[in-house]
Design an enzyme around this catalytic site. Structure first.
Site, PDB file in Angstrom:
ATOM      1  N   SER A 148      38.619  37.010  36.533  1.00 18.32           N
ATOM      2  CA  SER A 148      37.769  36.916  37.723  1.00 18.32           C
ATOM      3  C   SER A 148      36.326  37.219  37.371  1.00 18.32           C
ATOM      4  O   SER A 148      36.052  37.967  36.417  1.00 18.32           O
ATOM      5  CB  SER A 148      38.259  37.926  38.772  1.00 18.32           C
ATOM      6  OG  SER A 148      37.322  38.078  39.825  1.00 18.32           O
ATOM      7  N   TYR A 161      39.955  46.517  40.757  1.00 16.67           N
ATOM      8  CA  TYR A 161      40.272  45.109  40.507  1.00 16.67           C
ATOM      9  C   TYR A 161      39.374  44.563  39.401  1.00 16.67           C
ATOM     10  O   TYR A 161      39.850  43.916  38.458  1.00 16.67           O
ATOM     11  CB  TYR A 161      40.076  44.307  41.788  1.00 16.67           C
ATOM     12  CG  TYR A 161      40.490  42.859  41.704  1.00 16.67           C
ATOM     13  CD1 TYR A 161      41.774  42.462  42.060  1.00 16.67           C
ATOM     14  CD2 TYR A 161      39.598  41.870  41.293  1.00 16.67           C
ATOM     15  CE1 TYR A 161      42.157  41.131  41.985  1.00 16.67           C
ATOM     16  CE2 TYR A 161      39.969  40.542  41.212  1.00 16.67           C
ATOM     17  CZ  TYR A 161      41.253  40.173  41.576  1.00 16.67           C
ATOM     18  OH  TYR A 161      41.624  38.855  41.490  1.00 16.67           O
TER      19      TYR A 161
END
Length: 274
Positions: A148, A161
């Site tokens: 990501s 995350y």
């Protein structure tokens, strides 16, 4: 004939969104796919879609926060199809309860960090551990990490995350380095905003406009935009690509921070012209 004919692929997080489309594209390109999800009902739509299209698919389930799940998924693929050639580590923590707590570092508890890292980083590492021997036995294989933009940039939220995705990118580099001479390739794709059905249903038009402004493309991603590059990296067409981190994000991580604001000023004729 597809570019993945004869290959066996494990795709985690295959129940919906990016993972579902990756699994479908893998099957369309000729792979036998193990669609891995947290619950049986999660992957039912994916497996049925693949079967309806004439593809080869099996499914397996388990909570990736449990260290035993990774070995179970690999065992299921070997039992169903005889081996493993491709591993796509796509699954990530997306439950609202965990994401809500993954906000400010000073306010987070250890349980939020632990669950996020277990699912997003430790489980992929354990899947690599379980799958690599089977890949070597078949002459090599390809591992793709779905990372990501949060793993390569700081942000105002989701630090656990982001840290887990940064670690995932480094995991790919280590796998590529340690097992390259044995025919194992490992790469990461860095994704940005992907307009999955759940996201489309929950995000405001203003947020879509904001994120679109920060893409160099005139649109944000569809799951197919991620699935295609993942299938390419998994295929023999990418046989000389390993240890790479490929941005599949519409240029979102490639430009200077004030890009969108400068574009607005330019459109409004407010930039000084020399």
């Amino acid at each position: 004939m597809g570019v993945l004919d004869g290959k066996v692929a494990i795709v985690t997080g295959a129940g919906s969104g990016i993972g579902a489309r990756i699994a479908q594209v893998m099957a369309e390109q000729g792979a036998s796919v193990l669609a891995a999800a947290s619950r049986a009902e999660s992957a039912a739509g994916t497996t049925q879609a693949i079967r309806d299209a004439g593809g080869s698919v099996a499914s397996a389930f388990g909570d990736l926060a449990d260290p035993a799940t990774a070995q179970g998924l690999v065992d299921a693929a070997v039992e169903a199809f005889g081996g493993v050639d491709i591993l796509v580590n796509n699954a990530a923590v997306t439950d609202a309860a965990t994401l809500a707590k993954d906000a400010n570092i000073a306010d987070m508890d250890a349980a939020t960090w632990e669950r996020t890292l277990r699912v997003n980083t430790i489980a992929p590492a354990l899947l690599c551990k379980a799958a690599i021997p089977h890949m070597i036995a078949r002459g090599g294989g390809s591992i793709v990490m779905v990372a990501s933009g949060r793993g390569v940039q700081g942000d105002l939220g989701m630090p656990a995350y982001g840290a887990s995705k940064a670690a995932l990118i480094n995991l790919a580099l280590n796998v590529a380095t340690q097992y390259g001479k044995q025919g194992i390739r490992a790469n990461s794709v860095v994704v940005g905003m992907v307009m999955t059905p759940p996201l489309a249903a929950s995000i405001s038009p203003e947020m879509i406009e904001l994120f679109t402004a920060h893409h160099l493309t005139p649109y944000v991603a569809d799951p197919q935009d991620i699935a295609g590059p993942v299938a390419f990296l998994a295929s023999d067409a990418a046989r000389f690509i390993t240890g790479a981190t490929l941005a599949v994000d519409g240029g979102m991580t490639s430009h200077a921070a004030p890009f969108a604001d400068v574009m607005k000023l330019s459109a409004a004729g407010m930039l000084k012209q020399d």
